[in-house]
Enzyme design. Sequence first.
Site, mmCIF file in Angstrom:
data_model
loop_
_atom_site.group_PDB
_atom_site.id
_atom_site.type_symbol
_atom_site.label_atom_id
_atom_site.label_comp_id
_atom_site.label_asym_id
_atom_site.label_seq_id
_atom_site.Cartn_x
_atom_site.Cartn_y
_atom_site.Cartn_z
ATOM 1 N N ASP A 1 8.918 -13.637 -8.737
ATOM 2 C CA ASP A 1 8.064 -12.329 -8.117
ATOM 3 C C ASP A 1 7.016 -12.675 -7.233
ATOM 4 O O ASP A 1 6.020 -11.623 -6.615
ATOM 5 C CB ASP A 1 7.500 -11.413 -9.402
ATOM 6 C CG ASP A 1 9.191 -11.111 -9.740
ATOM 7 O OD1 ASP A 1 10.483 -10.970 -9.706
ATOM 8 O OD2 ASP A 1 8.936 -11.458 -11.596
ATOM 9 N N GLU B 1 7.183 -3.031 -0.792
ATOM 10 C CA GLU B 1 8.376 -2.828 0.056
ATOM 11 C C GLU B 1 8.904 -1.370 0.652
ATOM 12 O O GLU B 1 7.778 -0.442 -0.489
ATOM 13 C CB GLU B 1 9.795 -3.689 -0.704
ATOM 14 C CG GLU B 1 9.840 -2.730 -1.803
ATOM 15 C CD GLU B 1 10.911 -3.599 -2.864
ATOM 16 O OE1 GLU B 1 11.552 -2.987 -2.359
ATOM 17 O OE2 GLU B 1 10.850 -4.329 -3.799
ATOM 18 N N ASP C 1 4.836 -6.964 -5.248
ATOM 19 C CA ASP C 1 6.177 -6.425 -5.432
ATOM 20 C C ASP C 1 6.147 -5.911 -6.758
ATOM 21 O O ASP C 1 5.673 -6.048 -7.639
ATOM 22 C CB ASP C 1 6.971 -8.262 -5.847
ATOM 23 C CG ASP C 1 7.863 -8.602 -5.712
ATOM 24 O OD1 ASP C 1 8.931 -7.731 -5.254
ATOM 25 O OD2 ASP C 1 8.824 -9.336 -6.523
#
Length: 381
Positions: free
Chosen positions: A355, A275, A190
Amino acid sequence: MTHIQTTTHLKAFRYRLRPTRAQEAALNEQLRLCRNLYNCALQERRDAYRKAGKTVTGYDQMKYLTEIKAALPEYKGVYSQVLQDVLKRLDKAFKAFFRRVKAGQTPGYPRFQGQDRYDSICYPQSGFSVSEKTAYFSKIGNIRIRLHRPLEGKVKTATITRDCGEWYVSYVCEVEAQPLPETGSSVGVDVGTTWFCITSDGEFVENPRHFQTAMKKLRVAQRAVARKRNKRSNRRRKAVQRVAKLHRKISRQRLDFHHKAAAKLIRENDLIAHEDLNVSGMGRGNLARSIHDVGWGQFFSLLSQKAEWAARKVVRVDPRYTSQRCNACGHTCRENRASQSRFRCVACGHVNNADLNAARNILGRAVPSGINVAVVNASVA
Ligand SMILES: [Zn+2]
Protein backbone atom coordinates in the site's frame (compact mmCIF):
# COMPACT_ATOMS: atom_id res chain seq x y z
CA MET A 1 5.91 35.04 -3.09
CA THR A 2 2.54 33.81 -4.22
CA HIS A 3 -0.61 35.81 -4.48
CA ILE A 4 -3.60 34.46 -2.70
CA GLN A 5 -6.97 35.67 -3.87
CA THR A 6 -9.86 35.96 -1.51
CA THR A 7 -12.48 33.52 -2.65
CA THR A 8 -15.76 32.57 -1.10
CA HIS A 9 -17.19 29.12 -0.72
CA LEU A 10 -20.27 27.49 0.73
CA LYS A 11 -20.16 25.84 4.10
CA ALA A 12 -22.97 24.02 5.90
CA PHE A 13 -23.76 24.37 9.61
CA ARG A 14 -26.09 21.81 11.12
CA TYR A 15 -27.99 22.15 14.39
CA ARG A 16 -30.54 20.16 16.30
CA LEU A 17 -34.01 21.69 16.48
CA ARG A 18 -36.29 21.23 19.49
CA PRO A 19 -39.80 21.75 18.17
CA THR A 20 -42.81 21.63 20.48
CA ARG A 21 -45.40 18.92 19.87
CA ALA A 22 -47.52 21.33 17.87
CA GLN A 23 -44.54 22.47 15.82
CA GLU A 24 -43.53 18.89 15.18
CA ALA A 25 -47.03 18.14 13.91
CA ALA A 26 -46.77 21.19 11.63
CA LEU A 27 -43.39 20.05 10.33
CA ASN A 28 -44.68 16.55 9.63
CA GLU A 29 -47.65 18.03 7.82
CA GLN A 30 -45.36 20.19 5.68
CA LEU A 31 -43.30 17.15 4.77
CA ARG A 32 -46.46 15.29 3.83
CA LEU A 33 -47.67 18.12 1.60
CA CYS A 34 -44.29 18.54 -0.06
CA ARG A 35 -43.96 14.83 -0.68
CA ASN A 36 -47.44 14.81 -2.13
CA LEU A 37 -46.59 17.71 -4.42
CA TYR A 38 -43.40 15.97 -5.51
CA ASN A 39 -45.22 12.76 -6.36
CA CYS A 40 -48.06 14.53 -8.18
CA ALA A 41 -45.63 16.62 -10.20
CA LEU A 42 -43.70 13.47 -11.05
CA GLN A 43 -46.94 11.80 -12.15
CA GLU A 44 -47.77 14.76 -14.36
CA ARG A 45 -44.41 14.69 -16.06
CA ARG A 46 -44.66 10.96 -16.63
CA ASP A 47 -48.17 11.21 -18.08
CA ALA A 48 -47.35 14.14 -20.32
CA TYR A 49 -44.34 12.30 -21.61
CA ARG A 50 -46.12 8.99 -22.20
CA LYS A 51 -49.33 10.36 -23.70
CA ALA A 52 -48.13 13.25 -25.78
CA GLY A 53 -44.38 12.80 -25.85
CA LYS A 54 -44.18 16.23 -24.22
CA THR A 55 -41.71 17.36 -21.68
CA VAL A 56 -43.10 19.35 -18.81
CA THR A 57 -40.39 21.34 -17.13
CA GLY A 58 -40.08 22.43 -13.53
CA TYR A 59 -40.58 25.97 -14.78
CA ASP A 60 -43.92 25.01 -16.38
CA GLN A 61 -45.03 23.37 -13.17
CA MET A 62 -44.14 26.33 -11.00
CA LYS A 63 -46.74 28.38 -12.83
CA TYR A 64 -49.42 26.04 -11.47
CA LEU A 65 -48.54 26.61 -7.85
CA THR A 66 -51.06 29.43 -7.53
CA GLU A 67 -53.79 27.18 -8.94
CA ILE A 68 -52.81 24.39 -6.60
CA LYS A 69 -53.09 26.73 -3.63
CA ALA A 70 -56.53 27.85 -4.74
CA ALA A 71 -57.78 24.30 -5.15
CA LEU A 72 -56.03 22.86 -2.10
CA PRO A 73 -55.95 25.52 0.62
CA GLU A 74 -53.74 23.40 2.88
CA TYR A 75 -50.88 24.34 0.57
CA LYS A 76 -51.22 27.93 1.73
CA GLY A 77 -49.72 26.66 4.95
CA VAL A 78 -46.39 26.00 3.24
CA TYR A 79 -43.99 28.83 2.41
CA SER A 80 -44.16 29.43 -1.35
CA GLN A 81 -40.40 29.14 -1.94
CA VAL A 82 -40.43 25.82 -0.13
CA LEU A 83 -42.99 24.57 -2.65
CA GLN A 84 -40.93 25.93 -5.53
CA ASP A 85 -37.95 24.08 -4.14
CA VAL A 86 -39.91 20.80 -4.25
CA LEU A 87 -40.41 21.28 -7.99
CA LYS A 88 -36.78 22.25 -8.42
CA ARG A 89 -35.74 19.01 -6.74
CA LEU A 90 -37.86 17.03 -9.13
CA ASP A 91 -36.44 18.99 -12.03
CA LYS A 92 -32.95 18.17 -10.83
CA ALA A 93 -33.82 14.48 -10.62
CA PHE A 94 -35.06 14.59 -14.22
CA LYS A 95 -32.05 16.50 -15.47
CA ALA A 96 -29.72 13.97 -13.86
CA PHE A 97 -31.79 11.19 -15.39
CA PHE A 98 -31.61 12.65 -18.91
CA ARG A 99 -27.93 13.43 -18.57
CA ARG A 100 -27.22 9.81 -17.75
CA VAL A 101 -29.42 8.56 -20.59
CA LYS A 102 -27.49 10.81 -22.96
CA ALA A 103 -24.24 9.43 -21.64
CA GLY A 104 -25.40 5.96 -22.66
CA GLN A 105 -26.07 4.71 -19.14
CA THR A 106 -29.31 3.11 -17.98
CA PRO A 107 -30.36 5.09 -14.94
CA GLY A 108 -33.55 4.44 -12.98
CA TYR A 109 -36.47 6.72 -13.77
CA PRO A 110 -37.08 9.35 -11.03
CA ARG A 111 -38.96 7.58 -8.27
CA PHE A 112 -42.06 8.29 -6.27
CA GLN A 113 -41.10 9.19 -2.73
CA GLY A 114 -42.43 7.09 0.10
CA GLN A 115 -43.29 8.43 3.51
CA ASP A 116 -39.91 7.62 4.95
CA ARG A 117 -37.89 8.80 2.01
CA TYR A 118 -39.07 12.36 1.83
CA ASP A 119 -37.65 13.96 4.91
CA SER A 120 -36.55 17.51 4.27
CA ILE A 121 -37.85 20.91 3.23
CA CYS A 122 -35.70 23.76 2.04
CA TYR A 123 -36.03 27.54 2.37
CA PRO A 124 -33.87 28.45 -0.61
CA GLN A 125 -33.62 32.18 -0.09
CA SER A 126 -35.84 33.82 2.50
CA GLY A 127 -38.57 33.16 5.03
CA PHE A 128 -36.22 32.21 7.84
CA SER A 129 -33.88 33.74 10.40
CA VAL A 130 -31.86 32.50 13.32
CA SER A 131 -30.65 33.81 16.65
CA GLU A 132 -28.78 32.26 19.59
CA LYS A 133 -31.81 30.37 20.90
CA THR A 134 -34.50 30.41 18.26
CA ALA A 135 -34.77 29.55 14.61
CA TYR A 136 -37.63 31.22 12.80
CA PHE A 137 -39.31 29.67 9.78
CA SER A 138 -42.17 31.31 7.96
CA LYS A 139 -45.43 29.32 8.28
CA ILE A 140 -43.97 27.33 11.17
CA GLY A 141 -42.82 29.84 13.76
CA ASN A 142 -39.96 30.08 16.25
CA ILE A 143 -38.35 26.73 17.03
CA ARG A 144 -35.95 26.22 19.91
CA ILE A 145 -32.35 25.73 18.79
CA ARG A 146 -28.90 25.81 20.37
CA LEU A 147 -26.00 27.06 18.26
CA HIS A 148 -23.26 24.80 19.60
CA ARG A 149 -20.91 26.44 17.12
CA PRO A 150 -21.40 29.92 15.72
CA LEU A 151 -22.68 30.51 12.22
CA GLU A 152 -20.13 32.10 9.91
CA GLY A 153 -20.51 34.25 6.85
CA LYS A 154 -23.69 35.00 5.01
CA VAL A 155 -26.58 32.56 5.42
CA LYS A 156 -27.99 31.54 2.03
CA THR A 157 -30.38 28.62 2.57
CA ALA A 158 -32.00 26.70 5.40
CA THR A 159 -33.00 23.05 5.18
CA ILE A 160 -35.05 21.32 7.86
CA THR A 161 -34.52 17.57 8.06
CA ARG A 162 -36.28 14.80 9.92
CA ASP A 163 -33.85 12.11 10.96
CA CYS A 164 -35.13 9.12 12.95
CA GLY A 165 -37.67 11.23 14.80
CA GLU A 166 -35.25 14.07 15.48
CA TRP A 167 -35.21 17.40 13.71
CA TYR A 168 -32.24 19.29 12.35
CA VAL A 169 -31.63 22.44 10.41
CA SER A 170 -28.74 22.95 8.08
CA TYR A 171 -27.75 26.48 7.10
CA VAL A 172 -25.62 26.87 4.03
CA CYS A 173 -23.45 29.95 4.39
CA GLU A 174 -21.12 31.80 2.10
CA VAL A 175 -17.81 32.22 3.88
CA GLU A 176 -14.44 33.57 2.86
CA ALA A 177 -11.54 31.23 2.25
CA GLN A 178 -8.82 31.22 4.89
CA PRO A 179 -5.63 30.16 3.17
CA LEU A 180 -3.18 28.19 5.30
CA PRO A 181 0.55 28.90 5.24
CA GLU A 182 2.49 26.77 2.77
CA THR A 183 4.23 23.73 4.20
CA GLY A 184 6.40 22.69 1.28
CA SER A 185 5.18 19.11 1.36
CA SER A 186 3.04 16.99 -0.91
CA VAL A 187 1.52 13.64 -0.16
CA GLY A 188 -0.01 10.67 -1.97
CA VAL A 189 -2.89 8.81 -0.33
CA ASP A 190 -3.91 5.26 -1.02
CA VAL A 191 -7.21 4.13 0.45
CA GLY A 192 -7.60 0.49 1.34
CA THR A 193 -9.88 -1.98 2.99
CA THR A 194 -7.50 -3.08 5.73
CA TRP A 195 -6.34 0.43 6.60
CA PHE A 196 -8.41 3.51 6.16
CA CYS A 197 -5.57 5.04 4.22
CA ILE A 198 -1.83 4.91 3.76
CA THR A 199 0.20 7.99 2.91
CA SER A 200 3.35 8.19 0.83
CA ASP A 201 5.06 9.45 4.01
CA GLY A 202 4.53 6.01 5.49
CA GLU A 203 1.63 6.83 7.75
CA PHE A 204 -0.91 4.05 8.20
CA VAL A 205 -4.23 5.48 9.27
CA GLU A 206 -6.47 2.96 11.00
CA ASN A 207 -10.21 2.73 10.73
CA PRO A 208 -11.41 4.00 14.10
CA ARG A 209 -12.09 1.26 16.61
CA HIS A 210 -15.34 2.66 18.00
CA PHE A 211 -16.56 2.51 14.44
CA GLN A 212 -15.85 -1.23 14.27
CA THR A 213 -17.71 -1.73 17.55
CA ALA A 214 -20.72 0.13 16.21
CA MET A 215 -20.63 -2.00 13.07
CA LYS A 216 -20.76 -5.13 15.19
CA LYS A 217 -23.74 -3.80 17.12
CA LEU A 218 -25.41 -2.98 13.85
CA ARG A 219 -25.00 -6.53 12.58
CA VAL A 220 -26.54 -7.89 15.78
CA ALA A 221 -29.45 -5.47 15.50
CA GLN A 222 -30.01 -6.37 11.86
CA ARG A 223 -30.18 -10.04 12.75
CA ALA A 224 -32.73 -9.23 15.45
CA VAL A 225 -34.95 -7.64 12.81
CA ALA A 226 -34.56 -10.59 10.48
CA ARG A 227 -35.65 -12.96 13.26
CA LYS A 228 -38.89 -11.09 13.85
CA ARG A 229 -41.06 -12.36 11.02
CA ASN A 230 -44.29 -10.64 11.94
CA LYS A 231 -44.03 -7.37 10.03
CA ARG A 232 -46.67 -5.65 12.13
CA SER A 233 -45.43 -6.52 15.57
CA ASN A 234 -44.39 -3.81 17.95
CA ARG A 235 -41.16 -5.60 18.75
CA ARG A 236 -40.19 -5.67 15.11
CA ARG A 237 -40.95 -1.98 14.74
CA LYS A 238 -38.70 -1.25 17.71
CA ALA A 239 -35.93 -3.43 16.30
CA VAL A 240 -36.16 -1.58 12.98
CA GLN A 241 -35.88 1.73 14.80
CA ARG A 242 -32.81 0.49 16.58
CA VAL A 243 -31.16 -0.39 13.26
CA ALA A 244 -31.99 3.05 11.87
CA LYS A 245 -30.50 4.73 14.94
CA LEU A 246 -27.33 2.69 14.70
CA HIS A 247 -27.04 3.57 11.02
CA ARG A 248 -27.31 7.22 11.92
CA LYS A 249 -24.74 6.87 14.67
CA ILE A 250 -22.30 5.12 12.36
CA SER A 251 -22.70 7.63 9.57
CA ARG A 252 -22.11 10.47 12.03
CA GLN A 253 -19.02 8.81 13.41
CA ARG A 254 -17.76 8.19 9.91
CA LEU A 255 -18.37 11.79 8.91
CA ASP A 256 -16.60 13.04 12.00
CA PHE A 257 -13.63 10.77 11.36
CA HIS A 258 -13.47 11.82 7.70
CA HIS A 259 -13.52 15.48 8.74
CA LYS A 260 -10.58 14.97 11.09
CA ALA A 261 -8.53 12.83 8.71
CA ALA A 262 -9.07 15.30 5.86
CA ALA A 263 -8.25 18.30 8.06
CA LYS A 264 -4.95 16.72 9.09
CA LEU A 265 -3.89 16.08 5.50
CA ILE A 266 -4.84 19.62 4.51
CA ARG A 267 -2.98 21.13 7.46
CA GLU A 268 0.22 19.25 6.76
CA ASN A 269 0.43 19.38 2.95
CA ASP A 270 0.21 21.84 0.10
CA LEU A 271 -0.77 19.14 -2.34
CA ILE A 272 -2.66 15.91 -1.80
CA ALA A 273 -2.94 13.25 -4.49
CA HIS A 274 -5.45 10.43 -4.40
CA GLU A 275 -7.01 7.99 -6.79
CA ASP A 276 -9.83 9.11 -9.04
CA LEU A 277 -12.77 6.96 -7.94
CA ASN A 278 -14.48 7.44 -11.30
CA VAL A 279 -11.62 5.58 -12.90
CA SER A 280 -11.02 3.05 -10.16
CA GLY A 281 -14.67 2.02 -10.02
CA MET A 282 -14.47 0.59 -13.51
CA GLY A 283 -13.93 -3.08 -13.95
CA ARG A 284 -12.87 -3.84 -10.42
CA GLY A 285 -16.04 -5.80 -9.74
CA ASN A 286 -15.14 -6.17 -6.11
CA LEU A 287 -18.04 -5.78 -3.69
CA ALA A 288 -15.92 -4.86 -0.68
CA ARG A 289 -14.33 -2.12 -2.74
CA SER A 290 -17.56 -0.74 -4.10
CA ILE A 291 -19.02 -0.53 -0.61
CA HIS A 292 -15.96 1.31 0.59
CA ASP A 293 -16.08 3.54 -2.47
CA VAL A 294 -19.13 5.22 -1.02
CA GLY A 295 -17.23 6.16 2.11
CA TRP A 296 -14.14 7.24 0.18
CA GLY A 297 -16.32 9.41 -2.01
CA GLN A 298 -17.40 11.30 1.08
CA PHE A 299 -13.84 11.53 2.38
CA PHE A 300 -12.49 12.80 -0.94
CA SER A 301 -15.21 15.36 -1.32
CA LEU A 302 -14.52 16.70 2.18
CA LEU A 303 -10.87 16.78 1.27
CA SER A 304 -11.43 18.87 -1.84
CA GLN A 305 -13.84 21.14 0.02
CA LYS A 306 -11.31 21.81 2.74
CA ALA A 307 -8.59 22.25 0.15
CA GLU A 308 -10.61 24.96 -1.50
CA TRP A 309 -11.16 26.74 1.81
CA ALA A 310 -7.49 26.60 2.67
CA ALA A 311 -6.12 27.25 -0.84
CA ARG A 312 -4.54 23.79 -1.02
CA LYS A 313 -4.43 21.56 -4.05
CA VAL A 314 -6.01 18.15 -4.48
CA VAL A 315 -5.07 16.06 -7.51
CA ARG A 316 -7.05 13.02 -8.63
CA VAL A 317 -4.94 10.52 -10.51
CA ASP A 318 -5.68 7.50 -12.63
CA PRO A 319 -5.03 4.66 -10.18
CA ARG A 320 -4.58 1.87 -12.71
CA TYR A 321 -1.47 -0.22 -12.10
CA THR A 322 -0.46 1.90 -9.11
CA SER A 323 -0.54 -1.32 -7.09
CA GLN A 324 1.60 -3.25 -9.58
CA ARG A 325 4.18 -0.62 -10.47
CA CYS A 326 7.51 -0.58 -8.68
CA ASN A 327 8.08 2.84 -7.21
CA ALA A 328 11.84 2.42 -7.34
CA CYS A 329 12.41 1.37 -10.98
CA GLY A 330 9.00 1.70 -12.63
CA HIS A 331 8.76 -1.94 -13.62
CA THR A 332 5.09 -2.87 -13.77
CA CYS A 333 3.78 -6.40 -13.57
CA ARG A 334 1.39 -8.49 -11.55
CA GLU A 335 4.19 -10.67 -10.15
CA ASN A 336 5.49 -7.67 -8.20
CA ARG A 337 2.75 -8.29 -5.67
CA ALA A 338 4.31 -10.98 -3.52
CA SER A 339 1.15 -11.03 -1.39
CA GLN A 340 -1.78 -8.80 -0.52
CA SER A 341 0.36 -6.64 1.71
CA ARG A 342 3.91 -7.20 0.38
CA PHE A 343 5.46 -5.68 -2.68
CA ARG A 344 8.61 -7.18 -4.16
CA CYS A 345 9.83 -5.95 -7.52
CA VAL A 346 10.86 -8.84 -9.78
CA ALA A 347 13.12 -6.52 -11.80
CA CYS A 348 15.10 -4.59 -9.19
CA GLY A 349 14.33 -6.41 -5.95
CA HIS A 350 12.80 -3.36 -4.26
CA VAL A 351 10.79 -4.49 -1.24
CA ASN A 352 8.10 -2.46 0.43
CA ASN A 353 4.66 -2.54 1.93
CA ALA A 354 2.29 -2.86 -1.04
CA ASP A 355 0.00 0.00 0.00
CA LEU A 356 2.88 2.33 0.75
CA ASN A 357 4.35 1.56 -2.66
CA ALA A 358 0.97 2.38 -4.21
CA ALA A 359 0.67 5.65 -2.26
CA ARG A 360 4.08 6.73 -3.58
CA ASN A 361 3.01 5.89 -7.13
CA ILE A 362 -0.13 7.97 -6.66
CA LEU A 363 1.95 10.94 -5.53
CA GLY A 364 4.32 10.31 -8.44
CA ARG A 365 1.46 10.62 -10.89
CA ALA A 366 0.40 13.97 -9.45
CA VAL A 367 3.94 15.31 -9.15
CA PRO A 368 5.93 13.50 -11.83
CA SER A 369 9.25 15.03 -10.85
CA GLY A 370 9.43 13.15 -7.59
CA ILE A 371 8.36 13.01 -4.01
CA ASN A 372 8.07 15.98 -1.66
CA VAL A 373 8.89 18.62 -4.22
CA ALA A 374 9.01 21.81 -2.28
CA VAL A 375 8.39 23.97 -5.33
CA VAL A 376 4.84 22.81 -5.85
CA ASN A 377 2.75 25.90 -6.06
CA ALA A 378 -0.37 25.23 -4.08
CA SER A 379 -1.82 28.68 -4.06
CA VAL A 380 -4.86 29.69 -6.02
CA ALA A 381 -3.71 30.86 -9.43
ZN1 LIG B 1 11.74 -2.22 -9.28
